[in-house]
Design a protein around this motif. Structure first.
Motif, PDB file in Angstrom:
ATOM      1  N   THR A 159       0.943  -1.149   0.101  1.00  0.00           N
ATOM      2  CA  THR A 159       0.064  -0.002  -0.054  1.00  0.00           C
ATOM      3  C   THR A 159       0.761   1.299   0.110  1.00  0.00           C
ATOM      4  O   THR A 159       1.994   1.285   0.416  1.00  0.00           O
ATOM      5  N   ILE A 160       0.249   2.248  -0.560  1.00  0.00           N
ATOM      6  CA  ILE A 160       1.227   3.335  -0.661  1.00  0.00           C
ATOM      7  C   ILE A 160       0.393   4.670   0.105  1.00  0.00           C
ATOM      8  O   ILE A 160       0.936   5.818  -0.121  1.00  0.00           O
ATOM      9  N   ASP A 161      -0.786   4.480   0.585  1.00  0.00           N
ATOM     10  CA  ASP A 161      -1.302   5.467   1.442  1.00  0.00           C
ATOM     11  C   ASP A 161      -1.664   5.135   2.803  1.00  0.00           C
ATOM     12  O   ASP A 161      -1.558   4.061   3.140  1.00  0.00           O
ATOM     13  N   PRO A 162      -1.683   6.030   3.849  1.00  0.00           N
ATOM     14  CA  PRO A 162      -1.970   5.880   5.401  1.00  0.00           C
ATOM     15  C   PRO A 162      -3.333   4.965   5.359  1.00  0.00           C
ATOM     16  O   PRO A 162      -3.340   4.160   6.475  1.00  0.00           O
ATOM     17  N   GLU A 163      -4.251   5.207   4.542  1.00  0.00           N
ATOM     18  CA  GLU A 163      -5.464   4.339   4.625  1.00  0.00           C
ATOM     19  C   GLU A 163      -5.730   2.873   4.215  1.00  0.00           C
ATOM     20  O   GLU A 163      -6.457   2.124   4.601  1.00  0.00           O
ATOM     21  N   GLY A 164      -4.468   2.754   3.629  1.00  0.00           N
ATOM     22  CA  GLY A 164      -4.551   1.285   3.087  1.00  0.00           C
ATOM     23  C   GLY A 164      -5.499   1.153   1.655  1.00  0.00           C
ATOM     24  O   GLY A 164      -5.847  -0.153   1.649  1.00  0.00           O
ATOM     25  N   THR A 165      -5.935   2.156   1.079  1.00  0.00           N
ATOM     26  CA  THR A 165      -6.912   1.920  -0.037  1.00  0.00           C
ATOM     27  C   THR A 165      -6.334   1.903  -1.451  1.00  0.00           C
ATOM     28  O   THR A 165      -6.682   1.686  -2.385  1.00  0.00           O
ATOM     29  N   HIS A 166      -4.895   2.163  -1.481  1.00  0.00           N
ATOM     30  CA  HIS A 166      -4.183   2.400  -2.782  1.00  0.00           C
ATOM     31  C   HIS A 166      -3.109   1.362  -2.719  1.00  0.00           C
ATOM     32  O   HIS A 166      -2.222   1.399  -1.798  1.00  0.00           O
ATOM     33  N   TRP A 167      -3.086   0.401  -3.437  1.00  0.00           N
ATOM     34  CA  TRP A 167      -2.099  -0.677  -3.606  1.00  0.00           C
ATOM     35  C   TRP A 167      -1.300  -0.599  -4.993  1.00  0.00           C
ATOM     36  O   TRP A 167      -1.783  -0.295  -5.682  1.00  0.00           O
ATOM     37  N   THR A 168      -0.051  -1.572  -4.907  1.00  0.00           N
ATOM     38  CA  THR A 168       0.729  -1.703  -5.785  1.00  0.00           C
ATOM     39  C   THR A 168       1.150  -3.165  -6.145  1.00  0.00           C
ATOM     40  O   THR A 168       1.158  -3.899  -4.985  1.00  0.00           O
ATOM     41  N   LEU A 169       1.218  -3.741  -7.216  1.00  0.00           N
ATOM     42  CA  LEU A 169       1.641  -4.919  -7.381  1.00  0.00           C
ATOM     43  C   LEU A 169       2.614  -5.083  -8.511  1.00  0.00           C
ATOM     44  O   LEU A 169       2.519  -4.439  -9.823  1.00  0.00           O
ATOM     45  N   ARG A 170       3.575  -5.935  -8.382  1.00  0.00           N
ATOM     46  CA  ARG A 170       4.667  -6.194  -9.363  1.00  0.00           C
ATOM     47  C   ARG A 170       5.155  -7.408  -9.493  1.00  0.00           C
ATOM     48  O   ARG A 170       5.544  -8.184  -8.187  1.00  0.00           O
ATOM     49  N   ALA A 171       5.034  -8.080 -10.499  1.00  0.00           N
ATOM     50  CA  ALA A 171       5.884  -9.643 -10.617  1.00  0.00           C
ATOM     51  C   ALA A 171       6.186  -9.642 -11.946  1.00  0.00           C
ATOM     52  O   ALA A 171       5.522  -9.253 -12.828  1.00  0.00           O
ATOM     53  N   ALA A 172       6.875 -10.567 -12.209  1.00  0.00           N
ATOM     54  CA  ALA A 172       7.188 -10.920 -13.730  1.00  0.00           C
ATOM     55  C   ALA A 172       7.797 -12.600 -13.747  1.00  0.00           C
ATOM     56  O   ALA A 172       8.316 -13.163 -12.829  1.00  0.00           O
ATOM     57  N   GLU A 173       7.547 -13.137 -14.908  1.00  0.00           N
ATOM     58  CA  GLU A 173       8.156 -14.518 -15.144  1.00  0.00           C
ATOM     59  C   GLU A 173       8.352 -14.576 -16.520  1.00  0.00           C
ATOM     60  O   GLU A 173       8.327 -13.773 -17.325  1.00  0.00           O
ATOM     61  N   ARG A 174       8.752 -15.785 -17.036  1.00  0.00           N
ATOM     62  CA  ARG A 174       8.992 -15.872 -18.299  1.00  0.00           C
ATOM     63  C   ARG A 174       8.100 -15.607 -19.400  1.00  0.00           C
ATOM     64  O   ARG A 174       7.009 -16.104 -19.461  1.00  0.00           O
ATOM     65  N   GLY A 175       8.311 -14.345 -20.059  1.00  0.00           N
ATOM     66  CA  GLY A 175       7.331 -14.190 -21.093  1.00  0.00           C
ATOM     67  C   GLY A 175       6.382 -12.928 -20.764  1.00  0.00           C
ATOM     68  O   GLY A 175       5.920 -12.021 -21.617  1.00  0.00           O
ATOM     69  N   TYR A 176       6.315 -12.754 -19.470  1.00  0.00           N
ATOM     70  CA  TYR A 176       5.246 -11.880 -18.933  1.00  0.00           C
ATOM     71  C   TYR A 176       5.702 -10.916 -17.809  1.00  0.00           C
ATOM     72  O   TYR A 176       6.341 -11.645 -16.942  1.00  0.00           O
ATOM     73  N   GLU A 177       5.210  -9.880 -17.706  1.00  0.00           N
ATOM     74  CA  GLU A 177       5.477  -8.965 -16.588  1.00  0.00           C
ATOM     75  C   GLU A 177       4.251  -8.313 -16.153  1.00  0.00           C
ATOM     76  O   GLU A 177       3.331  -7.851 -17.010  1.00  0.00           O
ATOM     77  N   LEU A 178       3.983  -8.052 -15.110  1.00  0.00           N
ATOM     78  CA  LEU A 178       2.759  -7.426 -14.477  1.00  0.00           C
ATOM     79  C   LEU A 178       3.159  -6.198 -13.331  1.00  0.00           C
ATOM     80  O   LEU A 178       3.904  -6.605 -12.615  1.00  0.00           O
ATOM     81  N   VAL A 179       2.539  -5.080 -13.864  1.00  0.00           N
ATOM     82  CA  VAL A 179       2.951  -3.904 -12.966  1.00  0.00           C
ATOM     83  C   VAL A 179       1.353  -3.159 -12.903  1.00  0.00           C
ATOM     84  O   VAL A 179       0.681  -2.740 -13.933  1.00  0.00           O
ATOM     85  N   LEU A 180       0.848  -3.154 -11.726  1.00  0.00           N
ATOM     86  CA  LEU A 180      -0.511  -2.630 -11.476  1.00  0.00           C
ATOM     87  C   LEU A 180      -0.623  -1.494 -10.299  1.00  0.00           C
ATOM     88  O   LEU A 180       0.145  -1.937  -9.366  1.00  0.00           O
ATOM     89  N   ASP A 181      -1.462  -0.496 -10.454  1.00  0.00           N
ATOM     90  CA  ASP A 181      -1.681   0.276  -9.320  1.00  0.00           C
ATOM     91  C   ASP A 181      -3.370  -0.265  -9.205  1.00  0.00           C
ATOM     92  O   ASP A 181      -4.154  -0.436  -9.978  1.00  0.00           O
ATOM     93  N   ALA A 182      -3.693  -0.292  -7.814  1.00  0.00           N
ATOM     94  CA  ALA A 182      -4.984  -0.922  -7.589  1.00  0.00           C
ATOM     95  C   ALA A 182      -5.681   0.105  -6.604  1.00  0.00           C
ATOM     96  O   ALA A 182      -4.991   0.575  -5.391  1.00  0.00           O
ATOM     97  N   GLN A 183      -6.882   0.306  -6.762  1.00  0.00           N
ATOM     98  CA  GLN A 183      -7.718   1.422  -6.024  1.00  0.00           C
ATOM     99  C   GLN A 183      -8.881   0.789  -5.260  1.00  0.00           C
ATOM    100  O   GLN A 183      -9.604  -0.092  -6.063  1.00  0.00           O
ATOM    101  N   VAL A 184      -8.986   0.379  -3.917  1.00  0.00           N
ATOM    102  CA  VAL A 184     -10.105  -0.301  -3.028  1.00  0.00           C
ATOM    103  C   VAL A 184     -11.324   0.380  -3.329  1.00  0.00           C
ATOM    104  O   VAL A 184     -11.340   1.633  -3.127  1.00  0.00           O
ATOM    105  N   LEU A 185     -12.304  -0.240  -3.781  1.00  0.00           N
ATOM    106  CA  LEU A 185     -13.731   0.313  -4.102  1.00  0.00           C
ATOM    107  C   LEU A 185     -14.572   0.070  -2.972  1.00  0.00           C
ATOM    108  O   LEU A 185     -15.682   0.633  -2.987  1.00  0.00           O
ATOM    109  N   GLN A 186     -14.453  -1.218  -2.141  1.00  0.00           N
ATOM    110  CA  GLN A 186     -15.206  -1.437  -1.158  1.00  0.00           C
ATOM    111  C   GLN A 186     -14.337  -1.822   0.044  1.00  0.00           C
ATOM    112  O   GLN A 186     -13.333  -2.012  -0.276  1.00  0.00           O
TER     113      GLN A 186
END
Length: 378
Positions: A159-186
């Motif tokens: 998480t990157i905010d004090p409330e824990g509502t904004h998340w980040t994800l990062r991972a990679a493996e053979r042929g694919y990389e994932l980089v996401l920002d995530a915003q909690v809706l509920q």
């Protein structure tokens, strides 16, 4: 769901990498106490504190699944899960008095971290997965809070905010990389009895369990070096405890379904070795406004309509009819790809699914994720 308890048993062979095992093996001692805190009754949850680690318990995980669409109309599913396993209580691994002055090693640890990353590429009909294992020492892997930061090498979730509502994800493996920002809706939803989730009638066979059922995600999938802008919807699960399944239980089927009307359904069916459903199977129904209701086992009917067999001959369910009459739910659930099996330390199927049918008497559709454990020979 209860994946962490099951995977801990599978990790016996890898445990040497992080430290000594308890005398009774990876799980037996912990299930009866072994110095770890036990999940025996409901507790008060506090957010964002409970997004962070609970080192007094034997195991826990941070689990994110989701469905993505690229700007060009391509469909992806993803799974990114981080696990923490304690090999011994902290007071055993790091005693108040060191064994001998000057011999405490910075490599010494009582924690194993493991992560699973998988991508379902529907357009290319590809499913890719990877596992990472590391000791929780010298910065190789770990977790801290606040803000939440869980990592193994260059894979991370936080998480990157004090409330824990904004998340980040990062991972990679053979042929694919994932980089996401995530915003909690509920806000987080407590599963079971105010977050106290029983897995069997055995004492201590329970966990503390909450979900964040609707999380907007945006970022990129890099496929073979080419970035694709994506957006979609994710589901976050958090669970921790020190127990395991009962000896009568073989595995489970876990469903997390997000419907287009804003509602969501989570249900786990615990399977016994004789094929029957354990009565502790349970779930949660979440309204579009974020209100939740606990679902008992007998409120949810699941019929398997088809199967998929892997090359080894293991057979998994591969098409379901899911009904919750009390909520007017009657939906058809189908995998995006038949083969979404992860061949990691433990073999299990986890994949993106499409949903069609009815909700509250109205035609509906949606997406989700299904996890199937205990079908494959290990």
């Amino acid at each position: 769901m209860v994946k962490s308890a099951w995977l801990a048993v599978m990790l016996t062979g890898a445990a040497w990498a992080a430290g000594p095992l308890p005398e009774e093996g990876v799980f037996g001692n912990a299930a009866r106490g072994g110095g770890f805190a036990q999940v025996l009754e409901p507790r008060a949850f506090e957010f964002p504190r409970d997004h962070g680690p609970h080192p007094e318990y034997r195991q826990e995980w941070w689990y994110v699944t989701g469905n993505l669409d690229s700007s060009g109309g391509e469909r992806f599913g993803f799974e990114l899960t981080f696990f923490r396993f304690a090999l011994a209580p902290e007071e055993v691994v790091h005693p108040a008095q060191p064994v001998a002055a000057g011999v405490e090693s910075s490599w010494r640890t009582g924690q194993i971290y493991m992560a699973h990353f998988a991508i379902t590429d529907a357009a290319h009909k590809q499913f890719r997965f990877m596992q990472k294992l590391s000791r929780g020492a010298v910065g190789l892997a770990g977790v801290r809070n606040p803000p939440l930061h869980v990592w193994i090498d260059d894979w991370s979730l936080g998480t990157i905010d004090p409330e824990g509502t904004h998340w980040t994800l990062r991972a990679a493996e053979r042929g694919y990389e994932l980089v996401l920002d995530a915003q909690v809706l509920q806000p987080p939803v407590l599963n079971g009895e105010q977050g106290f989730s029983r897995k069997s009638n055995d004492p201590g066979s329970a966990s503390y369990y909450y979900s964040i059922p609707r999380v907007a995600v945006r970022g990129r999938v890099v496929r073979d070096g080419k970035p694709l802008e994506v957006q979609g919807l994710a589901w976050v699960d958090r669970e921790w405890g020190s127990g395991s399944l009962s000896s009568a239980e073989q595995g489970w089927d876990w469903f997390a379904l997000q419907l287009q009307d804003g509602t969501a359904l989570m249900f786990y069916s615990l399977r016994n070795h004789d094929g029957s459903r354990d009565p502790n199977s349970a779930g949660t129904w979440i309204s579009a406004a974020g209100l939740s209701r606990r679902l008992a086992s007998d409120e949810v009917q699941i019929d398997v309509l088809d199967y998929w067999k892997n090359p080894r001959g293991d057979r998994y369910p591969a098409h379901w009819r899911v009904r919750v009459p009390t909520e007017g739910i009657d939906v058809d659930v189908r995998p995006v790809l038949a083969n979404q099996e992860l061949l990691t330390s433990a073999r299990y199927w986890e994949g993106a699914v499409d949903v069609t049918g009815a909700s509250a008497g109205q035609k509906t559709a949606g997406r989700g994720y299904v996890e199937l454990v205990g079908y494959a020979a290990q």
